[in-house]
Structures are given as structure tokens and as C-alpha cells.
Design an enzyme around this catalytic site. Structure first.
Site, PDB file in Angstrom:
ATOM      1  N   ASP A  33       0.891  -1.190  -0.041  1.00 51.35           N
ATOM      2  CA  ASP A  33       0.087   0.153  -0.006  1.00 51.35           C
ATOM      3  C   ASP A  33       0.735   1.334   0.044  1.00 51.35           C
ATOM      4  O   ASP A  33       0.674   2.185  -0.713  1.00 51.35           O
ATOM      5  CB  ASP A  33      -1.143   0.081   1.230  1.00 51.35           C
ATOM      6  CG  ASP A  33      -0.489  -0.053   2.661  1.00 51.35           C
ATOM      7  OD1 ASP A  33       0.604  -0.587   2.718  1.00 51.35           O
ATOM      8  OD2 ASP A  33      -1.209  -0.037   3.518  1.00 51.35           O
ATOM      9  N   GLY A  80      -2.530  -5.252  18.509  1.00 49.38           N
ATOM     10  CA  GLY A  80      -1.324  -5.551  18.263  1.00 49.38           C
ATOM     11  C   GLY A  80      -0.909  -6.822  17.758  1.00 49.38           C
ATOM     12  O   GLY A  80       0.010  -7.326  17.492  1.00 49.38           O
ATOM     13  N   ASP A 111      -5.475   0.011   5.853  1.00 50.25           N
ATOM     14  CA  ASP A 111      -6.332  -0.241   7.012  1.00 50.25           C
ATOM     15  C   ASP A 111      -7.585   0.632   7.044  1.00 50.25           C
ATOM     16  O   ASP A 111      -8.577   0.307   7.589  1.00 50.25           O
ATOM     17  CB  ASP A 111      -5.475  -0.439   8.515  1.00 50.25           C
ATOM     18  CG  ASP A 111      -4.134  -1.436   8.302  1.00 50.25           C
ATOM     19  OD1 ASP A 111      -4.179  -2.048   7.425  1.00 50.25           O
ATOM     20  OD2 ASP A 111      -3.262  -0.974   9.161  1.00 50.25           O
TER      21      ASP A 111
HETATM   22  C1  GLA Z   1       0.263  -2.305   8.412  1.00 51.69           C
HETATM   23  C2  GLA Z   1       0.069  -1.164   7.825  1.00 51.69           C
HETATM   24  C3  GLA Z   1      -0.833  -0.945   6.524  1.00 51.69           C
HETATM   25  C4  GLA Z   1       0.213  -2.002   5.608  1.00 51.69           C
HETATM   26  C5  GLA Z   1       0.612  -3.259   6.391  1.00 51.69           C
HETATM   27  C6  GLA Z   1       1.355  -4.262   5.513  1.00 51.69           C
HETATM   28  O1  GLA Z   1      -0.976  -3.173   8.730  1.00 51.69           O
HETATM   29  O2  GLA Z   1      -0.979  -0.126   8.627  1.00 51.69           O
HETATM   30  O3  GLA Z   1      -0.886   0.217   5.862  1.00 51.69           O
HETATM   31  O4  GLA Z   1       1.254  -1.443   5.064  1.00 51.69           O
HETATM   32  O5  GLA Z   1       1.291  -3.144   7.677  1.00 51.69           O
HETATM   33  O6  GLA Z   1       0.749  -4.493   4.262  1.00 51.69           O
END
Ligand code: GLA
Length: 378
Positions: free
Chosen positions: A38, A125, A173
């Protein structure tokens, strides 16, 4: 931990001595494929899951924001227009409330005083985005009635995380938590920000297995990978690794070449996974998930032996379509797609074998893909 609305309402009344006016709920997410792509302008395929953070809110006439976390049994209190002074401090769950409050104002969105209570059942976490869910639930509560689109709230939440909390996360996310669609995964182009809901196959469960290891090295390792990807892109003379292809990889050396190879091949795997889902080819999806895990393990070096073990154990269970680590890695969870009728047996077998081999008890969570942010009267 609970996202149960009745308990949240009761706790709100106990804490603040008056009823809540509204409840805002935002889900955690699981990523099916497209890891560490991302923030490289690439493709991801997450789904919002039925584990939620809920926020109850009642407005105040002044500019004081009082927040209470049921799960931590802790409070926070600040004047909304002075929240910037907390930037760069470490306040745990409070950072997400303060950060969103700051980012809304930074986007010239008025934030009034409020009392809020927060609770959730997204394990923190574990790599299921409890932080994004908290940010979106808070943003949804504070802006109800202002007509701000969920995707804009997601961008504001990401800004809070990047600039206020100090984690250089991409948009996956927050978009998944804001825009999730029941029964679907979200195919997101993280450069154009276009989103397409892709139906998940019937009769297949999303099973998340929490290794019990909290993210080792945490944000430091994540930010390091982020920096390595930027360095690889600048060596190649491209804006981001989204613009690179396998032919140019020999121009990089050592770790940078490995990191870039992961991102380039992972982007291709997301596109192939979307096609396989649309074509009703679950076997193809499973193969791509396994390849994704190998690439995260060997090239991106974001796995740990416990996650590799969980993926291997899943591969040997009946009814498993595919499995891989999910989220940032360095600990956290795996995601497996499992035929509904095999779920029970899968859970028992994985739990037993994993515990025997590591001495750790895995948390197993059978999930559904659900809608994103929802705000309603309390
Ligand atoms: C975390 C970050 C996301 C993404 C993932 C790995 O969840 O918050 O933005 O980069 O790691 O894919």
C-alpha cells in the site's frame, strides 16, 4: 474487551452521568493478499471483519474532550484546540483519539467538545488494525451530521497515524475499516484510491490464527522496510515501486533487490488473486496466498518462525484453500481460507500442533467479511 453496545451505553452513563447520543462502530480488517504494497502505491485485497471498535458519544457545550476506554479503564481529557501539544508523545490508545481530533482540525473540520467512551473486540497488536478501527470509530462519532464521506474520514485517520502517532502506514487499514462491504473483499488501488468490492466464495470461512507473538521490533521494523522501499524506488528512478517491474530488479543489490522483488511480485499476485476470485478458482487463490507468504518470508523478511510454522501446519490440513501471514508481520497473525465444513477440525488440529511445537496457545478467530464504518443513534 467488548464491542457490545448495551454494555458500552451502560458504561458511558456510569462514567459521564448522562446517556450517550450516538454509537459509531468501525471494524478491524484482515488482509487476504497484497502485503507491504500500500505504501508503495500498489494493490491490496483486505476485508473488514466482524471484530469491532465502538465509540459512544454525547456532545458538550464547551470545547473539552473527555474520553474513557473501557478496555484500559483509563481516561483522557483535553481542550480540542490545544490537542497539537500531544504530538509525538506516547499515550497508547489515547494517541488515536487525540490524533484524529488533531487531523480533523488540520483538515478544517470543526470539532466540538464531547464525552466519549470506547470499547472493542479487535485484539490490539495482533495485526488486525485495532488502531485504524479506533481512529475510524472516533472520526465517525465526532463528525456525525457533517456529511463527510467515509473515504475522506479514512484519509484523515491515516494522516493522524502518519503525522501524529508517527507510523508511516499506507491507506489499506483505514480504507478497509471505512469502506468494507458485507461478504466481500476490497480490491484497492492505493495510488488512484479506486476501490472495487470483490465477492468472496460461498462456503469459505476466513480463519485468523494469532501466533500469540506481539509484533517484534514493532513500528521500527515497519518504518525501516518503508525506508528501504523508498530507497529502492529512488535507485530505480521511479516514483514508487508500483512503477517497477521484474526486468529492472537486477539494477538493485542485496536487501534492496529482495524488498523490491517482493513488492513487484506481490502487486502481480493481487491482480491474479482478484481474477481467480472472479473466475471461481479457489485453488488459484490458495496458490497465490502461499507464494505471497514465501515472498514475505524470504524477500521481505517480515515473517518469524512461528508464523512460518502456522502456514505450514495450515497447508497440511484438509479443506484449507490457502494461508499466509497477514498484516505488517514480525509477529501477529496468519489468515487461512478454509471450507466451512472443515473449520472445526482445522481449528482443533492447528491449536494442538502449534501448542505442542512452540508451547504457545494460539487464539483462533473465525471471521466474516462485514460492512465498514456505521454510525447510529445510541
Ligand atoms: C500495516 C499497515 C498497513 C500495511 C500493512 C502491511 O497493517 O498499517 O498500511 O502497510 O501493515 O501490508
Amino acid at each position: 474487551m467488548t464491542a457490545d453496545k448495551a454494555s458500552l451505553r451502560r458504561a458511558f452513563e456510569q462514567q459521564f452521568g448522562r446517556p450517550a447520543e450516538l454509537i459509531s462502530e468501525a471494524p478491524g480488517r484482515v488482509n487476504l493478499i497484497g502485503e507491504h504494497t500500500d505504501y508503495n502505491g500498489g494493490f491490496v485485497l483486505p476485508a473488514a471483519i466482524d471484530r469491532t471498535v465502538a465509540v459512544a458519544l454525547a456532545r458538550r457545550e464547551d470545547f473539552l474532550l473527555r474520553a474513557y476506554s473501557l478496555d484500559h479503564e483509563q481516561c483522557d481529557e483535553f481542550q480540542v484546540e490545544r490537542v497539537r501539544r500531544f504530538m509525538g508523545t506516547r499515550g497508547g490508545w489515547r494517541d488515536y483519539v487525540r490524533g484524529v481530533c488533531w487531523a480533523l482540525q488540520d483538515a478544517h473540520i470543526p470539532v466540538a467538545g464531547a464525552d466519549i467512551a470506547i470499547s472493542g473486540d479487535v485484539p490490539p497488536g495482533a495485526g488486525l488494525s485495532s488502531s485504524a478501527a479506533t481512529e475510524l470509530a472516533v472520526a465517525g462519532a465526532l463528525t456525525r451530521g457533517l456529511g463527510i464521506a467515509p473515504r475522506d474520514l479514512a484519509l484523515i485517520a491515516q494522516k493522524a497515524e502518519n503525522l501524529f502517532v508517527g507510523v508511516q502506514c499506507g491507506i489499506m487499514d483505514q480504507f478497509a475499516s471505512a469502506l468494507g462491504v458485507d461478504g466481500h473483499a476490497l480490491f484497492i488501488d492505493c495510488r488512484s484510491l479506486e476501490v472495487e468490492a470483490v465477492p468472496l466464495p460461498d462456503g469459505v470461512a476466513i480463519v485468523i490464527v494469532d501466533s500469540g507473538l506481539r509484533r517484534r521490533l514493532g513500528e521500527t521494523a515497519y518504518n525501516k522496510r518503508h525506508a528501504e522501499c523508498s530507497e529502492a524506488a529512488s535507485h530505480l528512478g521511479v516514483e514508487s515501486l508500483r512503477d517497477a517491474d521484474v526486468e529492472v530488479l537486477p539494477r538493485l543489490e542485496g536487501d534492496l533487490q529482495k524488498r523490491a522483488r517482493h513488492v513487484v511480485t506481490e502487486n502481480a499476485r493481487v491482480l491474479q488473486t482478484v481474477s481467480a476470485l472472479k473466475a471461481g478458482n479457489p485453488k488459484g487463490v490458495g496458490r497465490l496466498m502461499h507464494e505471497s507468504h514465501r515472498s514475505l518470508r524470504d524477500d521481505f523478511e517480515a515473517s518469524v518462525p512461528e508464523l512460518d510454522l502456522l502456514v505450514d501446519l495450515a497447508a497440511s490440513c484438509d479443506g484449507v484453500i490457502g494461508a499466509r501471514l497477514t498484516g505488517a508481520g514480525f509477529g501477529g497473525c496468519t489468515v487461512s481460507l478454509v471450507s466451512q465444513e472443515a473449520v472445526q477440525h482445522f481449528a482443533e488440529q492447528i491449536a494442538g500442533d502449534y501448542e505442542r511445537k512452540t508451547g504457545l496457545t494460539p487464539e483462533i478467530c473465525v471471521c466474516r467479511a462485514v460492512d465498514g464504518l456505521r454510525v447510529s443513534d445510541a
